[in-house]
Design an enzyme around this catalytic site. Sequence first.
Site, PDB file in Angstrom:
ATOM      1  N   CYS A 108      -3.922 -25.680  75.363  1.00 58.12           N
ATOM      2  CA  CYS A 108      -3.347 -27.026  75.472  1.00 58.12           C
ATOM      3  C   CYS A 108      -3.864 -27.932  74.372  1.00 58.12           C
ATOM      4  CB  CYS A 108      -3.647 -27.608  76.840  1.00 58.12           C
ATOM      5  SG  CYS A 108      -5.392 -27.609  77.230  1.00 58.12           S
ATOM      6  N   GLU A 153      -2.443 -32.261  84.189  1.00 61.68           N
ATOM      7  CA  GLU A 153      -3.008 -31.902  82.882  1.00 61.68           C
ATOM      8  C   GLU A 153      -1.929 -31.131  82.140  1.00 61.68           C
ATOM      9  OE1 GLU A 153      -5.774 -32.598  81.437  1.00 61.68           O
ATOM     10  OE2 GLU A 153      -6.916 -33.459  83.086  1.00 61.68           O
ATOM     11  N   LYS A 170      -2.680 -21.852  93.547  1.00 62.92           N
ATOM     12  CA  LYS A 170      -1.600 -20.959  93.122  1.00 62.92           C
ATOM     13  C   LYS A 170      -1.833 -20.521  91.683  1.00 62.92           C
ATOM     14  CE  LYS A 170       2.886 -21.244  91.464  1.00 62.92           C
ATOM     15  NZ  LYS A 170       2.782 -19.993  90.720  1.00 62.92           N
ATOM     16  N   GLU A 206       5.745 -28.906  71.360  1.00 61.76           N
ATOM     17  CA  GLU A 206       4.622 -28.010  71.605  1.00 61.76           C
ATOM     18  C   GLU A 206       5.135 -26.570  71.571  1.00 61.76           C
ATOM     19  OE1 GLU A 206       3.037 -27.538  75.618  1.00 61.76           O
ATOM     20  OE2 GLU A 206       1.005 -27.529  74.791  1.00 61.76           O
TER      21      GLU A 206
HETATM   22  P1  NAD Z   1       4.334 -24.010  83.446  1.00 60.63           P
HETATM   23  O1  NAD Z   1       4.447 -25.483  83.589  1.00 60.63           O
HETATM   24  O2  NAD Z   1       5.547 -23.212  83.189  1.00 60.63           O
HETATM   25  O3  NAD Z   1       3.679 -23.370  84.777  1.00 60.63           O
HETATM   26  C1  NAD Z   1       2.478 -23.849  85.330  1.00 60.63           C
HETATM   27  C2  NAD Z   1       2.422 -23.523  86.811  1.00 60.63           C
HETATM   28  O4  NAD Z   1       3.418 -24.272  87.499  1.00 60.63           O
HETATM   29  C3  NAD Z   1       2.676 -22.050  87.164  1.00 60.63           C
HETATM   30  O5  NAD Z   1       1.755 -21.646  88.164  1.00 60.63           O
HETATM   31  C4  NAD Z   1       4.097 -22.081  87.707  1.00 60.63           C
HETATM   32  O6  NAD Z   1       4.378 -21.049  88.630  1.00 60.63           O
HETATM   33  C5  NAD Z   1       4.093 -23.427  88.408  1.00 60.63           C
HETATM   34  N1  NAD Z   1       5.442 -23.945  88.678  1.00 60.63           N
HETATM   35  C6  NAD Z   1       6.572 -23.742  87.977  1.00 60.63           C
HETATM   36  N2  NAD Z   1       7.617 -24.382  88.559  1.00 60.63           N
HETATM   37  C7  NAD Z   1       7.116 -25.004  89.661  1.00 60.63           C
HETATM   38  C8  NAD Z   1       7.691 -25.812  90.682  1.00 60.63           C
HETATM   39  N3  NAD Z   1       8.993 -26.106  90.709  1.00 60.63           N
HETATM   40  N4  NAD Z   1       6.881 -26.285  91.658  1.00 60.63           N
HETATM   41  C9  NAD Z   1       5.564 -26.008  91.656  1.00 60.63           C
HETATM   42  N5  NAD Z   1       4.962 -25.219  90.731  1.00 60.63           N
HETATM   43  C10 NAD Z   1       5.743 -24.728  89.725  1.00 60.63           C
HETATM   44  O7  NAD Z   1       3.242 -23.779  82.308  1.00 60.63           O
HETATM   45  P2  NAD Z   1       2.875 -22.431  81.525  1.00 60.63           P
HETATM   46  O8  NAD Z   1       3.973 -22.060  80.612  1.00 60.63           O
HETATM   47  O9  NAD Z   1       2.358 -21.425  82.486  1.00 60.63           O
HETATM   48  O10 NAD Z   1       1.601 -22.966  80.677  1.00 60.63           O
HETATM   49  C11 NAD Z   1       1.709 -23.597  79.456  1.00 60.63           C
HETATM   50  C12 NAD Z   1       1.631 -25.105  79.565  1.00 60.63           C
HETATM   51  O11 NAD Z   1       0.430 -25.524  80.218  1.00 60.63           O
HETATM   52  C13 NAD Z   1       1.587 -25.738  78.197  1.00 60.63           C
HETATM   53  O12 NAD Z   1       2.409 -26.878  78.140  1.00 60.63           O
HETATM   54  C14 NAD Z   1       0.118 -26.116  78.044  1.00 60.63           C
HETATM   55  O13 NAD Z   1      -0.140 -27.115  77.096  1.00 60.63           O
HETATM   56  C15 NAD Z   1      -0.217 -26.524  79.428  1.00 60.63           C
HETATM   57  N6  NAD Z   1      -1.680 -26.526  79.622  1.00 60.63           N
HETATM   58  C16 NAD Z   1      -2.328 -27.730  79.773  1.00 60.63           C
HETATM   59  C17 NAD Z   1      -3.723 -27.762  79.918  1.00 60.63           C
HETATM   60  C18 NAD Z   1      -4.482 -29.067  80.091  1.00 60.63           C
HETATM   61  O14 NAD Z   1      -5.600 -29.036  80.592  1.00 60.63           O
HETATM   62  N7  NAD Z   1      -3.953 -30.208  79.686  1.00 60.63           N
HETATM   63  C19 NAD Z   1      -4.433 -26.569  79.925  1.00 60.63           C
HETATM   64  C20 NAD Z   1      -3.736 -25.370  79.758  1.00 60.63           C
HETATM   65  C21 NAD Z   1      -2.355 -25.374  79.624  1.00 60.63           C
END
Ligand code: NAD
Length: 490
Positions: A284, A250, A175, A382
Site C-alpha cells: 500500500c 486503510e 476475514k 494505483e
Molecule cells: P480488495 O479491496 O479487493 O479486498 C480486500 C478484502 O475485502 C478481501 O478480504 C475481500 O474479500 C474483501 N471484500 C471484497 N468485497 C467485499 C464486500 N462487498 N464486503 C466485504 N468485504 C469485501 O483489496 P485487495 O486487492 O485484496 O488488496 C489490495 C488493496 O489493498 C490495494 O488497494 C492496497 O493499497 C490496499 N492495502 C492497503 C493497506 C493500508 O494499510 N493502507 C495495506 C495493504 C493493502
Amino acid sequence: MTDALFRNFIDGRFDEPSATFDSVDPSTGAPWAKMPAASEADVDRAVGAAHRALRSGPWRTTTASARGKLLVRLGDLVAANAGRLAELETRDTGKIIRETRAQIAYVGDYYRYYGGLADKHEGAHVPIDKADLDVTIRREPIGVVAAVVPWNSQLFLSAVKLGPALAAGCTVVLKASEDGPAPLLAFAELVHEAGFPAGTVNILTGFGQDCGRRLTSHPLVSRVAFTGGPSTARTIVRNTAENLAYTTLELGGKSPVVVFADADLESAANAVVAGIFAATGQSCVAGSRLLIERPVRQEFLGRLKRKAEAIRIGDPQDPATEMGPLATLRQRDRIETIVAESLAAGGTLVTGGKRPDIGDGFYYAPTIIDAGNINLPCVREELFGPVLSVLAFDSEAEALALANDTPFGLASGVFTSNLGKAHRMARDIHAGVVWVNTYRAVSPLVPFGGYGLSGLGREGGLDAIRDYTRSKSVWIKTSDEPIPDPFVMR
Ligand code: NAD
C-alpha cells in the site's frame, strides 16, 4: 496438484468446510491447496460465537492484565512459528521468503506491544462542576469487531487490528482474503494454542460478495476494521449502513517520492528501489511516483535503470530471490493494460514493461516509465505492482504541487540534505506518513493511516486501543439530600 486442505476457525473449533475453492501458487500458476469458502451461515455462527464470548463467556471477566498475557503469549508463538508461516505466505501469495520471514518475526512484536498496553488504558475521574455528584468515565470494549484484510501482508495487517481489539476486550471475526489466505488460517492454530477462550477470535475466509458483505453488515457487529482497495471500501461503508458500525479504512496509495538534487543520490536510489520493487510493488505504501529535480534527472534514471535490471527475479521460496511474481493473474493483466495505455498516451519506457521468461508464474519485470505528463494512467492510478512513474520538477513549490496532485495520501518520501527543506516538505505534504531520507519503515509504536482516498482512521501506536473502546459516563449522587426540583435539569 492440490494437496492441502485448510479450515475456518469458528467458536474454538476447526470446521470441516461445506464448500471449498482452489488456491493458486503464483510462482507456478497451479492450484496447490483447497480453502474453505465461508457461507453467510458460517459468518452468522462466527459472529454469534464472538457475541456470546463478549457478553457471557469467560472473556467478559478476563482482566486486562490477563488479556495482555495472552497477547504476549500469542506474539511469542508467532515469532517461534515465523519460518513455517512465512513458507505458507510465500507459497500462497508469491511474496519472497526473505521478506515474509522477517516481517512475520516482527509481527510477534506487534502482539507483544498491544499485550503490554492492555492494562495501561485507563478510564477517568472527572472533577465535575456539581458538588453532590461524582462522575467516572469507564472505557469499555466497543463490541464484536469485523476485521477484513487484503491478501498482501495478511498476518501483519491482522495484527494491527487483532492486537488493539483484544487488548481492549473486544471479540473478533477476522476475514482473510480469498487470495492467499493460508497463513492466516494457519495462524488460527496459534490463537488456539495461546489459550484464548472459544469465540474470542474467529478466523475464516470466503468471498467478498457473500461472506464479506454479511460480516460487515451483521447486526451484532459494532466495529469494522478494513484494509483493502478504495472501491471495496465504498461497498463496505454501504454495508455498514445496516449496522452503523464504527468503521476504519486503510486503503491504497499513489505515494510520491521526491528526490532533490542535493540528496545522497545513491542512498535515494536504493530507497526508491525498495519503495517500488520490494514485495513486487504490491504494497500500500509503494513509492510509485518518483518526482526528480531536473538537473539530476538523467543521472538518477540511469542509476535506477541499472539497479532495476540487476534485480534477481524468480522462485519466491529461494532466499536469494529479490522479486517474486504478482499474487494473481488478474493483477498482472491489469498492470499490463495500464502500462500499455500509458505508453500509448506518450510515456517512455525506461526499462521493463514485459513478462520475464520464467515458467508459468505471474511474473512481471521491474518497470520504469518516464511519464512526463501527470495525467497518464500510470501516474494517476494505483497499479499495485512493480511500475514506477517518473516526473521531473524545477522548484520546491512545483515538487510539492506534484506530490499533492492525487486523491490519495498514504505515504511519501523526501530526499534532501537541506534540513529546512525536509521540514517544509514534511509539513506540507498531504499524506499520513512522510519518510525523510528513508522509506518503508514501520513500527507498532507509530500510528499509520491515510489522507483522502487512502483511508479513514489510524492503526498502530498508543491511540489504536482507544479506537476499540467506547466511553460510558457514570454519574453518582453523593449527597443524602433529596433531588431539589424535578423540573430543572441539574
Ligand atoms: P480488495 O479491496 O479487493 O479486498 C480486500 C478484502 O475485502 C478481501 O478480504 C475481500 O474479500 C474483501 N471484500 C471484497 N468485497 C467485499 C464486500 N462487498 N464486503 C466485504 N468485504 C469485501 O483489496 P485487495 O486487492 O485484496 O488488496 C489490495 C488493496 O489493498 C490495494 O488497494 C492496497 O493499497 C490496499 N492495502 C492497503 C493497506 C493500508 O494499510 N493502507 C495495506 C495493504 C493493502
